[in-house]
Design an enzyme around this catalytic site. Structure first.
Site, PDB file in Angstrom:
ATOM      1  CG  ASP A 199      -1.733   1.233   1.360  1.00 29.56           C
ATOM      2  OD1 ASP A 199      -2.525   1.480   0.448  1.00 29.56           O
ATOM      3  OD2 ASP A 199      -1.586   1.958   2.359  1.00 29.56           O
ATOM      4  CG  ASP A 241      -0.736   2.303   7.201  1.00 29.56           C
ATOM      5  OD1 ASP A 241      -1.320   2.225   6.100  1.00 29.56           O
ATOM      6  OD2 ASP A 241      -0.500   3.382   7.773  1.00 29.56           O
ATOM      7  CG  ASP A 280      -4.049  -1.041   3.667  1.00 30.37           C
ATOM      8  OD1 ASP A 280      -4.479  -0.848   2.524  1.00 30.37           O
ATOM      9  OD2 ASP A 280      -3.308  -0.246   4.268  1.00 30.37           O
TER      10      ASP A 280
END
Length: 748
Positions: free
Chosen positions: A293, A488, A492
């Site tokens: 990400d 995080d 996600d």
């Protein structure tokens, strides 16, 4: 062992019968627990290699090979003891993690700190944290300066300072004078309690290579029985069958694999990485695809001032200083970034008056008698300059904060979520460790995502992704190769759960992502993932290596025993040596792995941190160089000449001494770390170019002694300033990526 030695003593003394009785007794005693292990396995629906041990012990008694039986008994006992020791040794760091959990706190009651159980602490309580004690709960520093040893959470060896108002996590140790802490979470909800919960999960799962041992036993047991039976049938000597059973007891694979995997779990814990079980560790070691990400993983996850663009006739540092003066009173996240960027201003920030904050619009106030407005643009751009800045911000994917002074646009502050300094180095390390494909996932706009992807050299960028789209992307990659997903945020969590190995940035990540992940980085450093992958690959390699070597030796010994060349007693001693060897070899996983990052000693790390801090103080002044180049030819030359003298003074009095100190002290140290003085050659060449451009600027100033630059100088001056600005920005970024990102990379 005592019985075995006693039997030997009796035989030496000539009492052979008594010695045999003692050895037979030892064999019979060993047969009891071995039978119990087999019965227990059968109740669980398994039949493991312990059955071979039972048959070997019973066979030794049947053929009157009492010494072989006693050796097998000792071998079983020492094997179990060695395995238990290996696992205890390997789990030592995890055990230390549990034992460090705080149990009490000193809560102020009627102004006096009193000792209470940590479970009695509630958010809002004021606590005293004495020197040397563990911070019991998450909170903020309420009084005094906190100097904390955060190695238990982050693996960092150097203590970290926290001023009043800064957040502190539980589990860290006060390394200096006592300070007051205002609790923000209960103990159960605090950071260290979460780390302990995650760590306990590491003992609830077994690695595939360990489960492979169970599957191996399914064919090894019948193969052993067939070989033993064939040896007996073809030779007519039951002692050969017993010899085969002896050297097949116990299976080295069952001893080596758990010890190596548990050692790897312990090693990752030292690096501030909690791996939830042996299965996750082995899958991490097999990974070939990495999905990350963007926000909070590859980037800092919070806005930072990227540029301050002043309107014509206004200085950029004045724009930043006035905006920060008003934003001191704002709680907005962009205001905090602006204030942080302005704190390096040598004159400090003036105090504002009549400050008003309008949610969704911005903040206004009086500063030095002028009305300052900081926030969104209130109307369509009225000038070519404003339209140009909006277009630039759109292209850069930057957020904008407009600053007006007495109703007139004074400048615009551009903010971006900066790429982590250690991101590029970490990706290179991960590729060196075996990652073949890197994909970046983000919900951000494509142009913003692409700019980050190009800088970091990822293989594919997937932008504007919803949580559901992220899950689909992860599953597509996982269908091709073992895939690691790093994230995080709450959004996600589904993607982390869909990956073969989900990795959560646990220091500032969401609880949802932490729970969904297989691996949690307890420090806000992406480089720890590379450390964990180094350990994972080495642990798996050692486990497979130990098991393969042990089983090869055992199979060879079984063939020799079947041929009648290896009697049961000698076979028992040989198998004992094989088992001890594979366990000792498996414990090599506890030692530091050959890292994909060079080792940095303490003195060099301290030097890196010092020069990194100097970079932070020098960087804001670099924009003055570009602004002056923009102004050449547009403003009175006398004013521009004053600005040029100011720039030259900054370069000669601050920047060049910094660069020369790096050349004299830092670069030789980095050459030693990187293995060759040639490794810093390109950086030294940049220093030479910077020095050349500064001298070039000095010659221009010398030619302008009559009070203003000559018209024929302007183009050359502009080229000099733009060149300096570009070279300095690139050089700073290169040093921060190549060198300063290593300052937190020393082993835990």
């Amino acid at each position: 062992m005592t019985g075995l030695l006693a039997g030997v003593a009796f035989h030496v003394a000539g009492a052979d019968t008594t010695g045999d009785i003692v050895w037979a007794a030892v064999t019979g005693v060993a047969l009891v627990p071995a039978t119990g292990w087999v019965v227990s396995a059968l109740r669980s629906g398994r039949l493991g290699v312990d059955a071979i041990a039972v048959l070997a012990l019973a066979g030794a008694l049947a053929v009157r090979e009492y010494l072989a039986g006693a050796v097998i008994g000792v071998m079983l006992a020492t094997g179990r003891a060695l395995e238990d020791y290996a696992l205890r040794r390997a789990r030592r760091d995890l055990t230390a993690l549990y034992e460090r959990a705080p149990h009490s706190a000193r809560r102020y009651e009627d102004g006096v700190p009193r000792l209470v159980r940590v479970e009695q602490v509630h958010p809002g309580d004021l606590l005293l944290v004495p020197s040397g004690e563990t911070v019991p709960v998450d909170g903020v520093v309420a009084g005094g300066l906190a100097l904390l040893d955060e190695s238990a959470l982050t693996g960092e060896s150097l203590p970290v300072e926290h001023a009043v108002g800064e957040s502190v996590r539980s589990g860290v140790v006060n390394a200096d004078a006592a300070f007051d802490l205002r609790a923000t979470r209960s103990a159960a909800e605090s950071t260290y309690a979460g780390v302990v919960r995650l760590a306990r999960q590491t003992e609830a799962d077994s690695a595939p290579v360990v489960r492979l041992a169970d599957r191996f036993a399914a064919w090894f047991l019948p193969a052993t029985l067939l070989l033993a039976g064939a040896a007996w049938l073809l030779s007519g000597q039951p002692v050969r069958a017993v010899a085969v059973l002896v050297v097949a007891t116990p299976c080295p694979l069952l001893l080596a694999a758990p010890a190596a995997i548990a050692s790897g779990l312990s090693r990752t814990a030292r690096h501030g990485v909690v791996v939830k079980g042996g299965g996750a560790l082995e899958r991490l070691g097999q990974a070939r695809t990495l999905i990350l990400d963007k926000t909070g993983t590859l980037t800092a996850g919070r806005p930072q001032v990227a540029d301050v663009v002043a309107a014509p006739g206004v200085r950029a540092d004045d724009v930043l200083r006035l905006a920060a003066a008003v934003d001191q009173m704002s709680s907005h996240v962009l205001a905090a970034a602006i204030v942080d960027a302005a704190r390096v201003h040598p004159a400090g920030l003036p105090q504002p008056a009549e400050v008003q904050e309008v949610p969704g619009t911005g903040t206004t106030g009086l500063v030095e008698g002028r009305r300052i407005e900081v926030g969104k643009a209130t109307a369509a751009a009225a000038s070519e300059w404003e339209r140009a800045q909006r277009a630039r911000a759109a292209l850069d994917g930057a957020m904008t904060v407009w600053v007006t002074v007495d109703g007139e646009a004074a400048g615009v502050i551009l903010l971006r979520d900066a790429v982590r300094a250690d991101a590029a180095r970490t990706l290179r390390r991960l590729r060196a460790a075996g990652i073949e494909r890197v994909v970046m996932l983000t919900g951000d706009r494509a142009e913003v995502a692409e700019s980050v992807g190009v800088v970091l050299g990822v293989d594919q960028v997937l932008a504007e992704q919803t949580p559901a789209a992220k899950v689909r992307a992860v599953r597509q990659e996982a269908a091709k190769a073992v895939t690691v997903m790093v994230g995080d945020g709450i959004n996600d969590a589904p993607a982390l759960a869909a990956a073969d190995v989900g990795v959560a940035m646990g220091a500032h990540g969401s609880a949802a992502s932490t729970q969904a992940a297989d691996v949690v980085l307890t420090t806000d450093r992406l480089g720890r993932l590379a450390d964990a992958m180094d350990v994972a690959r080495r642990s798996r390699r050692i486990a497979v290596q130990s098991a393969a070597a042990g089983m090869t030796l055992s199979l060879l010994a079984m063939i020799v025993a079947a041929a009648g060349a290896l009697p049961p007693t000698a076979g028992a001693l040989l198998q004992e040596a094989i088992d001890v060897t594979v366990i000792v070899n498996a414990l090599r996983a506890l030692r530091p792995a050959r890292r994909t990052q060079p080792m940095v000693d303490a003195s060099t790390e301290s030097m890196l941190r010092r020069f990194e801090m100097e970079h932070s103080s020098l960087r804001p002044s670099l924009e003055l160089i570009r602004e002056t180049a923009d102004e050449l030819g547009r403003y009175p030359t006398a004013a521009v000449l004053d600005r040029l003298r100011e720039i030259h003074g900054f370069l000669t009095e601050r920047l060049l001494p910094h660069e020369r100190a790096e050349e004299r002290r830092l670069y030789p140290a980095m050459g030693h770390v990187l293995g060759s003085p040639e490794a810093t050659m390109t950086m030294s060449r940049a220093h030479a170019e910077i020095e050349r451009l500064v001298r070039w600027l000095g010659r221009h100033l010398a030619l302008a002694e009559d009070g203003e630059p000559h018209p024929e100088q302007l183009d050359d001056l502009r080229a000099c300033l733009y060149g300096l600005h570009a070279v300095l920005l690139l050089h700073f970024d290169q040093e921060e990526e190549a060198y300063f990102s290593m300052s937190a990379g020393s082993p835990a």
